[in-house]
Motif scaffolding. Structure first.
Motif, PDB file in Angstrom:
ATOM      1  N   CYS A 157      -1.953   2.286  -5.272  1.00  0.00           N
ATOM      2  CA  CYS A 157      -1.077   1.450  -4.440  1.00  0.00           C
ATOM      3  C   CYS A 157      -0.291   0.468  -5.321  1.00  0.00           C
ATOM      4  O   CYS A 157      -0.798  -0.039  -6.326  1.00  0.00           O
ATOM      5  CB  CYS A 157      -1.894   0.653  -3.434  1.00  0.00           C
ATOM      6  N   CYS A 202      -8.019  -0.140   0.183  1.00  0.00           N
ATOM      7  CA  CYS A 202      -7.553   0.500   1.415  1.00  0.00           C
ATOM      8  C   CYS A 202      -7.976   1.964   1.472  1.00  0.00           C
ATOM      9  O   CYS A 202      -7.787   2.615   2.490  1.00  0.00           O
ATOM     10  CB  CYS A 202      -6.036   0.391   1.542  1.00  0.00           C
ATOM     11  N   CYS A 210      -7.786   1.657  -4.620  1.00  0.00           N
ATOM     12  CA  CYS A 210      -7.438   0.455  -3.859  1.00  0.00           C
ATOM     13  C   CYS A 210      -8.464   0.296  -2.733  1.00  0.00           C
ATOM     14  O   CYS A 210      -8.937   1.290  -2.194  1.00  0.00           O
ATOM     15  CB  CYS A 210      -6.034   0.631  -3.283  1.00  0.00           C
ATOM     16  N   GLN A 235      -6.846   4.361  -0.688  1.00  0.00           N
ATOM     17  CA  GLN A 235      -5.935   5.232  -1.449  1.00  0.00           C
ATOM     18  C   GLN A 235      -6.067   4.940  -2.939  1.00  0.00           C
ATOM     19  O   GLN A 235      -6.800   4.047  -3.358  1.00  0.00           O
ATOM     20  CB  GLN A 235      -4.492   4.952  -1.024  1.00  0.00           C
ATOM     21  N   HIS A 278       0.819  -1.217   0.000  1.00  0.00           N
ATOM     22  CA  HIS A 278       0.000   0.000   0.000  1.00  0.00           C
ATOM     23  C   HIS A 278       0.849   1.261   0.000  1.00  0.00           C
ATOM     24  O   HIS A 278       0.409   2.327   0.434  1.00  0.00           O
ATOM     25  CB  HIS A 278      -1.010  -0.044   1.152  1.00  0.00           C
TER      26      HIS A 278
HETATM   27 ZN    ZN Z   1      -3.922   0.231  -0.972  1.00  0.00          ZN
END
Ligand code: ZN
Length: 410
Positions: free
Chosen positions: A267, A262, A260, A264, A250
């Motif tokens: 990544c 996550c 992504c 963000q 990440h």
């Molecule tokens: Zn990510």
């Protein structure tokens, strides 16, 4: 002879015998590295008294971990001394990799030989689905081996327990968030189970069994479902404060790039991972089964060719960053891709300037790991082996922190 900057330091024993456990590790570790050895040689290499070595050897023979290996040919007066060697049948470890849809396991003996490799699909990798399969697998593997089971290692994708960061997304396992996997597995199997993220385990695996055997400072970039980094410094794994060191998947490698899970964008894992490769295959109307790569040729397959370029292009700057941060002897690329594919990624990386650009390098900046597609399971098996046989620096050898002077900033 290994190149001078690639030598792995040999741990020393400590006289007197109050550090018996440490000395025992030193002797076992050395015998695993050297093969057949005699008492006098061990005493010299470990810097222990002959009597200490004799006591340790007696213990190890009683535990069936080493065996007398006969005498060398006489070369002078008197009877030549008796040699000893590791008993491969004396003990073994089991390593298990839990990936999103697949369970892989190996049995590794005390002489670092891989005795069993097995891999099968598991549709439900949640604790409810995986734990009974693990229990049955361990019982089966255990029954087929002589010697003592020294421990079990399990690897699963990290990161572990990061609020709002992961525990979601296609490259982590469902249902394991909030569960202490090591405690659950230890209680299920009745033997200590070490749990580690895949990249860290692969780094230990390469230290004991692979390309890191003669190295003390290196990083392993591991292509699992996602992508991670395991770092070995002075022969020891850098785990970080919470076991999440090396979570490079990440790192933003393409600002404003692909979203992504996550939260963000851009990544590294969205480009350089087997998950990203599978996405490309599916998008081009193919099965997404990575087994088809075994017979594929990137030169004649534009989808694969494009993915290799993309993975290499996003990895190369990350390699330079890691070199500047860690100053490693080399970076090892390993993982669940065939050796040809890892070689192709290495060949396509255009590495920029970093501290690693030296004319006197003993090794290339990036090399391929040697543990193959079973790397994570082998790394898992290496965890309890590392725990049992590798000497470590003790805290008493490190200067204590001066806590008096570490005042909180006001
Ligand atoms: Zn990510």
């Amino acid at each position: 002879m290994p190149p001078k900057d690639a030598a792995r330091p040999t741990a020393r024993g400590k006289n007197p015998g109050r550090n018996r456990e440490h000395n025992r590790r030193v002797v076992l570790d050395l015998m695993r590295q050297q093969g057949r050895t005699g008492r006098r040689e061990l005493a010299r290499l470990c810097q222990l008294t002959p009597q200490s070595v004799t006591n340790i050897i007696d213990d190890l023979i009683a535990e069936n971990l080493i065996l007398p290996a006969g005498r060398r040919t006489a070369s002078g007066r008197g009877q030549p001394p008796l040699d000893y060697e590791i008993n491969p049948d004396g003990a073994f470890t089991i390593g298990i990799e839990l990936a999103v849809t697949r369970m892989t396991a190996v049995v590794v003996d005390l002489a670092d030989r891989i005795r069993v490799r097995t891999s099968f699909e598991v549709a439900d990798m949640s604790p409810a689905g995986a734990l009974p399969r693990i229990e049955a697998l361990v019982a089966e593997l255990r029954a087929g081996q002589p010697g003592r089971l020294m421990g079990i290692g399990v690897v699963m994708p990290g990161p572990f327990e990061i609020e709002g960061f992961s525990g979601v997304g296609p490259t982590t396992l469902p249902g394991w968030a909030g569960i202490d996997a090591a405690a659950a597995l230890t209680s299920l199997l009745g033997i200590p189970v070490a749990v580690e993220n895949d990249a860290n385990a692969v780094a230990i695996g390469e230290t004991l069994l692979g390309a890191g055997r003669h190295l003390s400072q290196f990083g392993v970039i591991y292509f699992g479902t996602g992508i991670g980094l395991g770092t070995v410094s002075s022969g020891t794994l850098m785990r970080g404060a919470f076991g999440n060191a090396g979570e490079i998947g990440h790192i933003v490698a393409a600002p404003g790039g692909r979203p992504c899970p996550c939260g963000q964008q851009g990544c590294l894992e969205r480009y350089a991972s087997t998950h990203a490769l599978r996405e490309r295959l599916l998008a081009s109307g193919r099965s997404g089964d990575l087994a088809e790569l075994d017979t594929a040729h990137p030169e004649t397959d534009p989808v694969l060719d494009a993915w290799l370029d993309e993975a290499a292009a996003h990895l190369a700057p990350v390699v330079s960053i890691l070199e500047n941060v860690l100053d490693p002897q080399t970076i090892i690329l390993a993982g669940g891709l065939a050796p040809d594919w890892l070689d192709a990624i290495i060949a396509r990386m255009r590495l920029g300037t970093s501290v690693a650009r030296r004319s006197d390098r003993a090794l290339p900046r990036v090399i391929r790991g040697q543990s193959g597609t079973f790397a994570a399971a082998i790394g898992a098996a290496a965890l309890p082996m590392h725990e049992a046989v590798t000497p470590r620096l003790e805290l008493s050898e490190v200067a204590p922190l001066d806590t008096e002077r570490m005042e909180q900033p006001g």
